[in-house]
Design a protein around this motif. Structure first.
Motif, short mmCIF file in Angstrom:
data_model
loop_
_atom_site.label_atom_id
_atom_site.label_comp_id
_atom_site.label_asym_id
_atom_site.label_seq_id
_atom_site.Cartn_x
_atom_site.Cartn_y
_atom_site.Cartn_z
N ALA A 366 -39.90 131.08 12.73
CA ALA A 366 -38.70 130.58 12.39
C ALA A 366 -38.74 130.34 10.99
CB ALA A 366 -38.33 129.63 13.15
N VAL A 367 -39.72 129.71 10.37
CA VAL A 367 -39.73 129.36 8.94
C VAL A 367 -39.95 130.70 7.98
CG1 VAL A 367 -41.19 128.26 7.04
CG2 VAL A 367 -40.74 127.18 9.30
N LEU A 368 -40.91 131.32 8.59
CA LEU A 368 -40.93 132.88 7.92
C LEU A 368 -39.52 133.61 7.90
CD1 LEU A 368 -44.46 134.13 9.10
CD2 LEU A 368 -43.71 133.38 6.62
N ALA A 369 -38.94 133.50 8.85
CA ALA A 369 -37.82 134.31 9.21
C ALA A 369 -36.71 133.68 8.03
CB ALA A 369 -37.01 134.27 10.32
N LEU A 370 -36.70 132.42 8.01
CA LEU A 370 -35.72 131.54 6.84
C LEU A 370 -36.21 132.15 5.55
CD1 LEU A 370 -33.76 129.68 6.42
CD2 LEU A 370 -35.32 128.03 6.69
N ALA A 371 -37.57 131.98 5.21
CA ALA A 371 -38.03 132.30 3.96
C ALA A 371 -37.70 133.79 3.56
CB ALA A 371 -39.59 132.21 3.96
N ARG A 372 -37.61 134.84 4.74
CA ARG A 372 -37.33 136.43 4.32
C ARG A 372 -35.68 136.24 3.90
NH1 ARG A 372 -35.33 139.55 2.72
NH2 ARG A 372 -35.47 142.02 3.19
N ARG A 373 -34.95 135.36 4.74
CA ARG A 373 -33.37 135.39 4.37
C ARG A 373 -33.09 134.59 3.04
NH1 ARG A 373 -29.12 134.91 7.96
NH2 ARG A 373 -27.02 134.94 6.56
N ARG A 374 -34.04 133.87 2.80
CA ARG A 374 -33.91 133.26 1.36
C ARG A 374 -34.27 134.08 0.35
NH1 ARG A 374 -33.75 127.81 0.78
NH2 ARG A 374 -35.52 127.73 -0.49
N VAL A 375 -34.94 135.08 0.45
CA VAL A 375 -35.38 136.15 -0.68
C VAL A 375 -34.27 136.82 -0.92
CG1 VAL A 375 -36.70 138.16 -1.02
CG2 VAL A 375 -37.75 136.25 0.06
N ASN A 376 -33.27 137.41 0.06
CA ASN A 376 -32.05 137.85 -0.03
C ASN A 376 -31.01 136.85 -1.08
OD1 ASN A 376 -32.95 139.81 1.43
ND2 ASN A 376 -31.80 139.58 3.30
N VAL A 377 -31.05 135.80 -0.58
CA VAL A 377 -29.99 134.87 -1.30
C VAL A 377 -30.54 134.44 -2.61
CG1 VAL A 377 -29.16 132.57 -1.32
CG2 VAL A 377 -29.42 133.72 0.88
N LEU A 378 -31.75 134.28 -3.01
CA LEU A 378 -32.07 134.19 -4.48
C LEU A 378 -32.14 135.36 -5.25
CD1 LEU A 378 -33.50 132.36 -6.44
CD2 LEU A 378 -35.81 132.66 -5.83
N TRP A 379 -32.58 136.51 -4.51
CA TRP A 379 -32.32 137.77 -5.38
C TRP A 379 -30.99 138.04 -5.91
CZ3 TRP A 379 -29.92 142.27 -5.30
CH2 TRP A 379 -30.31 143.54 -5.78
N ALA A 380 -29.88 137.79 -4.87
CA ALA A 380 -28.34 138.08 -5.16
C ALA A 380 -27.97 136.97 -6.27
CB ALA A 380 -27.50 137.92 -4.02
N LEU A 381 -28.62 135.71 -6.21
CA LEU A 381 -28.19 134.83 -7.10
C LEU A 381 -28.60 134.98 -8.59
CD1 LEU A 381 -28.79 131.31 -5.05
CD2 LEU A 381 -26.70 132.28 -5.60
N ILE A 382 -29.73 135.50 -8.65
CA ILE A 382 -30.14 135.99 -10.09
C ILE A 382 -29.57 137.08 -10.30
CG2 ILE A 382 -32.45 136.81 -11.01
CD1 ILE A 382 -33.97 135.04 -9.33
N ARG A 383 -29.17 138.21 -9.55
CA ARG A 383 -28.55 139.38 -9.89
C ARG A 383 -26.92 139.00 -10.47
NH1 ARG A 383 -26.26 142.55 -5.10
NH2 ARG A 383 -25.05 140.52 -5.23
N ASP A 384 -26.45 137.96 -9.90
CA ASP A 384 -25.07 137.83 -10.20
C ASP A 384 -25.11 136.54 -11.38
OD1 ASP A 384 -24.37 139.62 -8.28
OD2 ASP A 384 -23.83 138.08 -6.98
N ARG A 385 -26.34 136.14 -11.46
CA ARG A 385 -26.34 134.85 -12.45
C ARG A 385 -25.31 133.65 -12.18
NH1 ARG A 385 -30.19 137.55 -13.79
NH2 ARG A 385 -30.93 137.73 -16.16
N ARG A 386 -25.50 133.44 -10.88
CA ARG A 386 -24.74 132.26 -10.38
C ARG A 386 -25.72 131.22 -9.62
NH1 ARG A 386 -22.63 132.55 -4.97
NH2 ARG A 386 -23.26 134.80 -4.18
N CYS A 387 -25.08 129.92 -9.44
CA CYS A 387 -25.80 128.96 -8.47
C CYS A 387 -25.31 129.11 -7.12
CB CYS A 387 -25.64 127.53 -9.39
SG CYS A 387 -26.30 127.39 -10.94
N TYR A 388 -26.36 128.39 -6.34
CA TYR A 388 -26.24 128.48 -4.96
C TYR A 388 -25.19 127.47 -4.53
CZ TYR A 388 -27.21 127.57 0.06
OH TYR A 388 -27.33 127.45 1.45
#
Length: 398
Positions: A366-388
């Protein structure tokens, strides 16, 4: 465009370079010293052999020993590819001969670069990333040394005063301060709980009374002095002081990492994701090279971080997923550790984790699945230059 490939087996004092043409023929094979004049001479000779053809350089290291060679190649506008040493070792089995030499490894590197299309380019880091890499690597070494010293300290305490070893948490500053003044059962009994509490309070130890009670209770359970108690107590004091000194060095490293990390343009975006502090954020920047230019999609970043399972099917067995063989271990630690912390601090992460547990996944899965999901989130945040944001922004259709 016609091309030649220069495979380089990197070493501390010398490198071995082998140049190969598009048919796999050897154009040059040379051992050169890790010194600027010799490396510039090699670069000139390779460019002369190219005779208008493009040159691709492939190395089995991205920094450290070949740093001078990489800097020279980058300054001359050369294309660089990275082939991991593990890949070179495994590919060597498919080549003729059984011996291992630098020339053979350089041939394997050049040939693999000629045939493969999945190798990562080597991009030079800026000064900020280089400094963060040095600081984070220094911190890793200090933490490892502290762990080893604490293990030795625990072993010594167990051999002399096992009840105190069980009662103390050596990861706290109060327990370490206690050991700088008192190591043996007799010394703690003579002092008594009241005076020991006062002694700890004058040194600003939190929970001084509870800690003193634990120490005195442990001393009351042992009235026998083991053989060599005096020598062991002196060694306990030595190791305790070493742990305290290492704690101070780690704190100093953390402050320097925090100061350098906050100067980076992506620091605010990265740290806005719950679970990522300055140390994990710095390790993330070091792992990806300061930006996501090498990762055009979150899937590429997740594969590089080792949070995407790799299939291992054979015959009638399908859907067999395992941990990938090639991934960046420190980057995986960043996402896994931050996912663990975010479960307690972020309601979105908690809901995702609980849902995976309800589906029957074990805690680590479950933690690894969450880590994978957070990769998507962080990648999108950096792409858009916006905070979580805990509540995602509302988007309106055009």
């Amino acid at each position: 465009m016609s091309r030649i490939w220069a495979g380089t087996d990197c070493g501390k004092t010398h490198h071995h370079c082998l140049v190969m043409d598009s048919e796999g023929g050897t154009l040059l094979s040379r051992r050169v010293a890790n010194d600027e004049p010799e490396l510039l001479q090699l670069l000139g000779d390779v460019l002369d052999l190219a005779d208008g053809r493009a040159v691709t350089w492939a190395l089995d290291m991205t920094g450290g020993e070949p740093a001078l060679l990489i800097a020279l190649l980058v300054n001359h506008g050369q294309e660089l590819l990275y082939i991991p040493g593990v890949m070179v070792n495994r590919a060597s089995d498919g080549y003729r001969g059984q011996g291992k030499t630098d020339a053979r490894d350089a041939r394997v590197i050049a040939d693999q670069a000629r045939m493969r299309r999945d190798l990562q380019p080597i991009r030079p880091d800026d000064d900020a990333i280089v400094e963060l890499r040095l600081l984070t690597e220094r911190r890793v070494d200090l933490v490892a040394e502290r762990t080893r010293t604490i293990n030795r300290l625990r072993s010594l305490l167990t051999s002399m005063f096992p009840a105190l070893e069980r009662a103390l948490d050596l990861g706290t500053s109060g327990a370490l301060l206690l050991l700088t003044g008192y190591q043996t059962p007799a010394a703690i009994r003579r002092t008594g709980q009241r005076r020991l509490t006062t002694w700890l309070r004058t040194r600003r130890v939190r929970g001084a009374e509870a800690l003193a009670a634990k120490a005195v209770g442990a001393a009351e359970r042992q009235h026998t002095a083991v053989t060599g108690e005096t020598a062991i107590a002196a060694m306990v004091l030595t190791f305790t002081r070493e742990v305290i000194a290492l704690n101070d060095k780690i704190s100093e490293a953390d402050k320097r990492i925090e100061g350098r990390f906050r100067e980076h343009e992506l620091a605010e975006v990265i740290q806005s994701l719950p679970g990522i502090g300055t140390v994990l954020g710095a390790e993330f920047l070091v792992a990806v090279g300061g930006d996501l230019e090498a990762f055009p999609s979150p899937d590429r970043l997740a594969a590089f971080a080792g949070v995407t399972p790799a299939p291992r099917d054979s015959g009638k067995v399908s859907g067999n997923l395992h941990r990938p063989q090639r991934y960046h271990r420190r980057l995986q630690r960043v996402f896994y550790t931050s996912a663990l912390v975010s479960i307690q601090r972020d309601p979105n992460s908690r809901r995702f984790y609980d849902r995976k547990r309800a589906e029957g996944k074990r805690h680590v899965q479950a933690v690894l699945a969450l880590a994978r999901r957070r990769v998507n989130v962080l990648w999108a945040l950096i792409r858009d230059r916006r905070c979580y944001q805990v509540a995602p922004p509302v988007t309106h259709a055009a």
